[in-house]
Write an enzyme that holds these catalytic residues in place. Structure first.
Site, mmCIF file in Angstrom:
data_model
loop_
_atom_site.group_PDB
_atom_site.id
_atom_site.type_symbol
_atom_site.label_atom_id
_atom_site.label_comp_id
_atom_site.label_asym_id
_atom_site.label_seq_id
_atom_site.Cartn_x
_atom_site.Cartn_y
_atom_site.Cartn_z
ATOM 1 N N HIS A 108 54.652 34.707 39.857
ATOM 2 C CA HIS A 108 55.114 34.080 38.613
ATOM 3 C C HIS A 108 56.636 33.954 38.557
ATOM 4 C CE1 HIS A 108 51.521 33.409 36.219
ATOM 5 N NE2 HIS A 108 51.025 34.491 36.787
ATOM 6 N N LYS A 110 51.903 27.762 41.435
ATOM 7 C CA LYS A 110 52.271 27.815 40.027
ATOM 8 C C LYS A 110 53.436 26.854 39.773
ATOM 9 C CE LYS A 110 49.898 32.067 39.238
ATOM 10 N NZ LYS A 110 49.743 33.393 39.827
ATOM 11 N N SER A 121 51.589 39.220 35.432
ATOM 12 C CA SER A 121 51.029 37.938 35.003
ATOM 13 C C SER A 121 50.441 37.972 33.603
ATOM 14 C CB SER A 121 49.980 37.463 36.004
ATOM 15 O OG SER A 121 48.993 38.443 36.214
HETATM 16 C C1 LIG Z 1 48.516 33.841 40.438
HETATM 17 C C2 LIG Z 1 48.926 35.076 41.124
HETATM 18 C C3 LIG Z 1 48.641 35.250 42.482
HETATM 19 C C4 LIG Z 1 47.779 34.292 43.225
HETATM 20 O O1 LIG Z 1 48.408 33.115 43.562
HETATM 21 P P1 LIG Z 1 47.513 31.858 43.946
HETATM 22 O O2 LIG Z 1 48.447 31.025 44.751
HETATM 23 O O3 LIG Z 1 47.051 31.236 42.694
HETATM 24 O O4 LIG Z 1 46.361 32.355 44.769
HETATM 25 C C5 LIG Z 1 49.117 36.397 43.099
HETATM 26 N N1 LIG Z 1 49.829 37.318 42.417
HETATM 27 C C6 LIG Z 1 50.115 37.177 41.117
HETATM 28 C C7 LIG Z 1 50.923 38.214 40.422
HETATM 29 C C8 LIG Z 1 49.662 36.056 40.427
HETATM 30 O O5 LIG Z 1 49.916 35.928 39.134
#
Ligand SMILES: *Cc1c(COP(=O)(O)O)cnc(C)c1O
Length: 400
Positions: free
Chosen positions: A210, A241, A182
């Site tokens: 992502h 996302k 990320s």
């Molecule tokens: C954003 C993210 C999460 C968390 O996801 P949410 O649905 O926002 O809780 C988990 N793993 C990675 C790699 C992320 O970037």
């Protein structure tokens, strides 16, 4: 008078301020979008994970409103008591079909999907072999499981192999990587890790937060991108996302999903999504299947913006995704770069320790399908001007 037992927190905050790491929350006054009103200023938004612009897509809005009118605003219970609605089941069926796995379970978020899954499928007698840059929720899951955690250097498959060789034969082991990292935007070495998992009999798990909606056919994720179907035991995805709403899910075989129904603590002990969230995600799946142009536009914009930053001379690391870091090293410099960009009408968040290692501070940019070329060019112009002012890039490189 009693002295403040939380006084040490103020001291901690002062030290954050000294390091230039004390951040105020930025507040959106309207919709999340390619251009947004943030802290009362209209800015080009390079900070959201709204890859496909689905947070405001008319089809998603309409399905959410329809679900609220039919079913109300809350589910009223955890999934295992009275909070499983037909829409939750429909979403899981659709996701399983989409991911080409036997079954799917949806969690409240990607964080709870990761932490709840790792913590429930492992015990203190087991081992996790984990990339050093894996997401915080994987790290939390490892801690909650009490399993022994062995970290390998970022994407270093040979180092992971050495760790696995040292483990006693028959040791239950989870090998885990982010699909897309990320903060750097690079891809986990999934094919090589799948080979390794098979060689050593590990459980293979990927966190595709992502990658969901971004990589693979119709946004199916990195397992599809690398054609690793059937070789990854546990796939986590997010609905928060690119999918535009909220939630996380685990895709895998029927036994895994049924086990999580019985043992994953966020599933058992936290209330399920409002029906509007499940309905929104169903509409997002429809959009992924029926409007593939959105993903094509995302990648077009990604190519344009990355090339622009690189041509200006910025250090953009090893990104292979719409996430492009502009690495400056010093945290205070990253925050200043971000603030000066903001003053120029470009919102790109500065990120420092502990989100990234010390000395690797950066401004992180994320382009979306809904940015126009004009917006991206204006953002590049602002990066050029501020980057030169702050000495992040040499003054003589001509802009594109
Ligand atoms: C954003 C993210 C999460 C968390 O996801 P949410 O649905 O926002 O809780 C988990 N793993 C990675 C790699 C992320 O970037």
């Amino acid at each position: 008078m009693r002295s403040d037992p939380l006084g040490y927190l103020a001291t901690e905050l002062e030290s954050l301020t000294r390091e230039g790491l004390n951040r105020r929350l930025r507040v959106l006054d309207g919709e999340q979008g390619a251009e947004a009103s943030v802290d009362g200023r209209c800015v080009i938004n390079l900070s959201s994970n709204n890859y496909l612009g689905l947070t405001t897509h008319p089809r998603l809005r309409a399905r959410a409103i329809d679900a609220i009118e039919r079913y109300g605003v809350g589910s009223g219970s955890v999934r295992t008591i009275a909070g499983t609605m037909a829409l939750h089941m429909e979403l899981e069926h659709r996701l399983a079909e989409f991911k080409r796995t036997e079954a799917v379970v949806v969690f409240q978020s990607g964080v709870t999907a990761n932490a709840g899954t790792v913590a429930s499928i492992l015990t203190k007698d087991d081992v996790v072999v984990s990339d050093e840059l894996n997401h915080a929720s994987i790290i939390d899951g490892c801690r909650l499981s009490r399993a022994t955690t062995r970290i390998f250097p970022h994407k270093d498959v040979d180092a992971a192999r050495r760790v696995l060789r040292e483990l006693p034969a028959g040791q239950r082991t989870l090998l885990i990587t982010d699909g897309v990292f990320s903060m750097d935007g690079d891809l986990g070495p999934l094919p090589a890790l799948c080979d390794l998992a098979e060689e050593f009999g590990c459980i293979m798990m990927v966190d595709d937060a992502h990658a969901s909606g971004v990589f693979g056919r119709n946004g199916r994720g990195t397992v599809d991108h690398f054609d690793m179907h059937g070789r990854v035991d546990v796939q986590v995805g997010t609905l928060s996302k690119a999918m535009g709403a909220l939630g996380g899910y685990v895709a895998g075989n029927g036994a895994l999903i049924e086990f999580l129904h019985h043992r994953a603590r966020p599933f058992l002990f936290s209330t399920s999504h409002p029906p509007s969230v499940a309905a929104t995600c169903l509409a997002a799946l429809d959009v992924l299947m029926e409007e593939p142009d959105l993903i094509a536009r995302l990648w077009d914009n990604t190519g344009f913006f990355k090339a622009g930053l690189a041509a200006l001379g910025f250090d953009t690391g090893l990104s292979e995704s719409p996430i492009t870091p502009v690495i400056v090293g010093d945290a205070a410099l990253a925050m200043t770069l971000s603030d000066r960009l903001f003053a120029q009408g470009v919102f790109a968040q500065g990120i420092g320790f502990p989100t990234v290692p010390r000395g690797k501070a950066r401004v992180r940019t994320i382009v979306t399908a809904t940015h126009t070329r004009d917006q991206l060019q204006r953002a590049l112009d602002a990066f050029a001007e501020v980057g030169r002012e702050l000495g992040v890039i040499p003054a003589h490189v001509a802009p594109l």
